[in-house]
Design a protein around this motif. Structure first.
Motif, PDB file in Angstrom:
ATOM      1  N   SER A 175      48.366-122.102 -16.261  1.00 13.36           N
ATOM      2  CA  SER A 175      49.204-120.900 -16.142  1.00 13.36           C
ATOM      3  C   SER A 175      50.686-121.240 -16.273  1.00 13.36           C
ATOM      4  CB  SER A 175      48.955-120.208 -14.799  1.00 13.36           C
ATOM      5  OG  SER A 175      47.690-119.599 -14.790  1.00 13.36           O
ATOM      6  N   ALA A 176      51.076-122.348 -15.648  1.00 17.16           N
ATOM      7  CA  ALA A 176      52.481-122.768 -15.751  1.00 17.16           C
ATOM      8  C   ALA A 176      52.810-123.133 -17.190  1.00 17.16           C
ATOM      9  CB  ALA A 176      52.742-123.957 -14.826  1.00 17.16           C
ATOM     10  N   THR A 328      57.407-123.657  -9.147  1.00 17.33           N
ATOM     11  CA  THR A 328      56.121-123.042  -8.810  1.00 17.33           C
ATOM     12  C   THR A 328      55.046-124.119  -8.773  1.00 17.33           C
ATOM     13  OG1 THR A 328      55.532-122.551 -11.109  1.00 17.33           O
ATOM     14  CG2 THR A 328      56.708-120.838  -9.894  1.00 17.33           C
ATOM     15  N   GLU A 333      50.156-120.015  -9.107  1.00 10.38           N
ATOM     16  CA  GLU A 333      49.636-120.069 -10.480  1.00 10.38           C
ATOM     17  C   GLU A 333      48.137-119.864 -10.604  1.00 10.38           C
ATOM     18  OE1 GLU A 333      52.956-123.561 -11.320  1.00 10.38           O
ATOM     19  OE2 GLU A 333      50.829-124.006 -11.515  1.00 10.38           O
ATOM     20  N   GLY A 338      48.097-115.482 -13.159  1.00 11.01           N
ATOM     21  CA  GLY A 338      48.986-116.620 -12.899  1.00 11.01           C
ATOM     22  C   GLY A 338      50.104-116.746 -13.924  1.00 11.01           C
ATOM     23  N   VAL A 342      54.110-116.699 -13.182  1.00 13.64           N
ATOM     24  CA  VAL A 342      55.058-117.732 -13.612  1.00 13.64           C
ATOM     25  C   VAL A 342      56.206-117.078 -14.386  1.00 13.64           C
ATOM     26  CG1 VAL A 342      55.333-119.726 -15.157  1.00 13.64           C
ATOM     27  CG2 VAL A 342      53.401-119.635 -13.558  1.00 13.64           C
ATOM     28  N   CYS A 364      57.627-126.599 -12.949  1.00  9.91           N
ATOM     29  CA  CYS A 364      56.360-126.515 -12.223  1.00  9.91           C
ATOM     30  C   CYS A 364      56.000-127.915 -11.764  1.00  9.91           C
ATOM     31  CB  CYS A 364      55.270-125.896 -13.082  1.00  9.91           C
ATOM     32  SG  CYS A 364      54.204-127.059 -13.903  1.00  9.91           S
TER      33      CYS A 364
END
Ligand code: MGD
Ligand code: MGD
Ligand code: SF4
Ligand code: MO
Length: 731
Positions: A175-176, A328, A333, A338, A342, A364
């Motif tokens: 997700s990041a 994050t 996330e 997620g 972000v 992240c």
């Protein structure tokens, strides 16, 4: 403290040689071997290396002692996992012989390497004959070195010709990574050195429990606060990290996006938005400005549980300094939304003018030992080495030339990790799987289902250092060397490439992952192109990555061994590397960072009368991931012997459960039996279960397989649950 020299054999692998059916038929244990039998050439001199576990990749020195190797800390210190990491090297609990299953429901027995590789290759060939190349799947891991991740991706595309490869980083960084790609056009977890956070006037830490997951980083944060900096921690629990904060925002799980939009609303209202920066370096601001216009504080307070004064205080802290950092981690996330979450924090960072300015920015916190490098070199479904995209014709042409194949022979992108596991043994899904560096029976979401899919395979081949819960289901188990027994590079959470040095020979009977891939490729009639020497693989990776986003062309074993600190991109030998990205331009076509308008999502699994609690999951300090390694290390299991469910005393009172009582936690997927741990550090509407344990203590029997639409990240951090007293539950 050295904890590694004494290994008790408490027989934790009793169910180890079970039949592959989910039910399992316990059979004989292998005879434990003493350290002396294991290794012919013990460690004779001190060797500087790096920890095998998390993305900090702390430096350490392995030194010889009476019975085995022990660890000494490098600069910065180590956590308990790092200190005890050598204990598994000479442990009788590691695998030292290949195992092969006799017949589909037979038992695992010891076998020679030739037989084991023959059986594995025959299984892959048979699957391919039945249903074509995509009938064989590959599942990798973010703990694998760059060399292994690269060769695994090449093995899938060149030796198996399958599109069906993905890895556990999908459950971790995806997700990041997707959020960073959207905004910056490039994903390097920290685009700046980690030490920057020690100099930051304000750090906003969202969904990270660094004090337990990367303890040495707390030194930077102590320095930061001693110099007057503010630390804001966003977590539904008052973790040891949150307890160290200036301000703790105890959000309801899954509402971080609403929180970020709310902070941006206030930043606008209070005049903290950096219009000059927005004008000079970004695109898309008007849409985001509009998107947050509904996020007024009272509304946000209702959604997140964070009070208006705390929201205002957080914005004041962020705006009071010209060096602010927003970070994050998995708490924000690992959700079915997620990526958008972000993006919401990236929007905040851009609006405050932080990204691409020295000392400030968004980053992240990458998790696994090679969580960064592991996502760059081609074990991901849609990816080729150097962070190239599999659907980009120029990328295909470049990598095919390095691999000596025709670009049209490269497969298309395949399924993401959970989708791949979900398809195993199904019509159109793989019927054979090679698994290297992950233990999905414990770590995948909706794990009972995943276990059933693995059991439905015709052929499961697992390379591991121990007989993990997944390896025990395999038809072929290949015992591989550990970190200290082979050379290899990892890329840490700041994008710095590190050389892990081989300190001692692997035990007889153990081979390296690279040997495994070479041996299998050979048996699949691809006799060349799979070197098993790490440096040769790395040199090929350099060529394959050259010109790509994650360009390693200028990084060599010699430069790393000479102590050079090299962060990618590093395009040629004389290049100093790039510790800080985006100072002049972002990696987008027009050089500008993209604002991405995002809105608070619908809850993926709303609580109801039957499942009235919010369940979240995560980590404890003593164990690593699925626990396959750390549950076999005595000091760590002594420190944290069992899983638990953390809940607030108010909730316990309502449920009439006592501290330490055994309860059943259930969700729509399944149940786990856990001891309660009462603490007022958690929100009364939320319960927390660590995911390092198996069997009836397995958190992932509970989690949901709702996936983020962009990253395909599972919703590990939120689902609806209930708790019952066991007496009532078994009534
Ligand atoms: N001891 C230990 N250290 C590790 C690991 C390990 O297994 N054990 N694994 C490594 C790896 S691979 C990773 S990815 C990292 C992970 O490192 P972290 O991200 O720090 O770890 P987690 O415990 O998964 O989650 C962090 C926090 O998120 C909180 N949280 C839960 N739900 C939410 C939410 O909706 N919003 C917010 N804001 N917070 C929420 C949890 O309460 C938890 O305290 O750790 C690395 N280091
Ligand atoms: N509920 C819940 N589930 C989660 C998470 C969560 O927060 N909550 N977090 C997710 C995250 S962030 C992650 S990263 C995953 C991790 O979960 P897993 O992918 O299961 O990670 P590990 O336990 O590290 O598994 C690595 C396996 O490979 C073996 N191994 C170690 N080194 C090597 C090597 O060099 N070669 C080979 N062949 N094998 C090796 C280990 O013994 C172990 O069996 O879990 C995910 N699952
Ligand atoms: S913080 Fe991470 S890298 Fe450092 S010793 Fe602990 S597990 Fe190893
Ligand atoms: Mo992770």
């Amino acid at each position: 403290m050295s904890t590694s020299s004494h290994v008790r054999n408490t027989g934790d692998t009793v169910a180890a040689w079970a039949a592959r059916t989910v039910v399992g038929v316990p059979t004989l244990l292998p005879t434990p071997r003493s350290p002396d039998d294991l290794r012919t050439s013990p460690l004779t001199q001190a060797v500087a290396t790096h920890c095998p576990y998390c993305a900090l990749q702390c430096s350490m020195t392995l030194t010889p002692s009476a019975s085995t190797a022990v660890v000494e800390a490098g600069v910065g210190g180590l956590c308990s996992k790092g200190w005890s990491s050598a204990a598994l090297l000479d442990s009788p609990r590691r695998l030292t012989s290949p195992l092969v299953r006799d017949g589909r429901h037979g038992r695992l027995r010891e076998a020679g390497w030739d037989e084991a590789l023959d059986v594995a290759a025959a299984g892959f060939r048979w699957a391919r004959q039945q249903a074509g190349p995509d009938a064989v799947g590959v599942f990798g891991g973010g703990g694998l070195t760059n060399e292994k991740a690269y060769l695994l991706g090449k093995f899938a595309r060149v030796a198996l010709r399958t599109s069906q490869i993905d890895y556990n980083g999908r459950f971790c960084m995806s997700s990041a990574a997707a959020g960073a790609m959207r905004t910056f056009g490039l994903d390097r977890g920290l685009p700046f050195p980690l030490a920057d956070i020690g100099d930051a006037g304000c750090v906003l830490l969202v969904g990270s429990n660094l004090a337990e997951t990367m303890p040495p980083v707390m030194q930077h944060l102590s320095r930061q606060r001693e110099s007057g900096g503010a630390l804001i921690v966003v977590d539904p629990r008052r973790t040891p990290t949150a307890a160290a904060a200036t301000l703790h925002l105890q959000v309801q799980p899954g509402t971080d996006l609403a929180l970020a939009n709310g902070l941006l609303f206030l930043a606008l209202e209070l005049g903290h938005v950096d219009e000059d920066y927005i004008e000079a370096r970004t695109t898309g601001w008007p849409d985001v400005r509009r998107a947050v216009s509904a996020s007024w504080p009272a509304q946000v307070e209702l959604t997140t549980g964070v009070s208006e004064p705390d929201l205002r205080e957080a914005v004041r802290m962020l705006a009071a300094t010209d060096r602010a950092v927003i970070l994050t981690a998995r708490g924000a996330e690992q959700h079915a939304h997620g990526v958008d979450t972000v993006s919401s924090f990236l929007n905040l960072a851009l609006a405050l003018g932080l990204a691409g300015r020295p000392g400030s920015g968004w980053g992240c916190l990458t998790g696994q030992g090679n969580g960064q490098g592991g996502r760059e070199h081609g074990q991901k479904a849609d990816q080729l080495p150097g962070y190239r995209k599999l659907d980009d014709p120029a990328a295909r042409a470049h990598v095919a030339a390095v691999w000596g194949i025709d670009p049209t022979d490269l497969p298309a992108p395949g399924r993401s990790a959970y989708e791949l596991l979900d398809a195993l043994g199904e019509d159109g899904g793989p019927s054979a799987l090679l698994l290297m560096g992950s233990n999905p029976v414990v770590s995948a979401p909706r794990a009972r289902h995943v276990q059933a899919r693995l059991a439905a395979l015709d052929c499961l081949v697992v390379a591991d250092v121990v007989l993990s819960e997944t390896a025990v289901m395999a038809d072929v188990v290949l015992p591989v060397a550990q970190w200290a027994e082979e050379d290899g590079t990892t890329t840490d959470l700041q994008g710095r490439v590190l050389l892990r040095r081989r300190a001692l020979d692997p035990p007889a009977g153990v081979r390296t992952d690279l040997h495994v891939l070479a041996g299998l490729a050979n048996r699949l009639d691809v006799p060349t192109g799979f070197p098993s020497e790490p440096e040769a693989v790395f040199d090929e990776l350099r060529r394959a990555s050259a010109g790509g986003a994650a360009d390693y062309a200028g990084i060599s074993y010699d430069r790393l061994a000479a102590g050079e600190k090299l962060h990618w991109p590093c395009p040629y030998e004389g290049h100093p590397g790039t510790p800080r990205l985006f100072l002049d331009r972002f990696a987008t076509p027009n050089g500008r960072a993209n604002f991405v308008a995002v809105h608070p999502p619908e809850q993926v699994e709303p609580v109801d009368a039957e499942f009235p609690l919010l369940l979240t999951t995560g980590r404890v300090a003593a164990h690593y991931q699925s626990g396959a390694q750390t549950r076999r290390i005595d000091v760590l299991t002594d420190a944290a012997p069992t899983a638990f469910v953390e809940l607030h005393p108010f909730l316990a009172e309502r449920l009439e459960v006592a501290d330490g009582e055994r309860v059943r936690v259930s969700t729509r997927r399944g149940e786990a039996f856990l001891r309660t741990r009462l603490t007022d550090t958690i929100r009364p509407d939320t319960v927390f279960v660590p995911f390092h344990w198996a069997g009836r203590q397995r958190a992932n029997s509970l989690t949901s397989d709702a996936l983020d639409p962009v990253s395909k990240m599972p919703s590990f951090k939120l689902c609806a649950a209930r708790i019952d007293r066991v007496a009532e539950a078994v009534r």
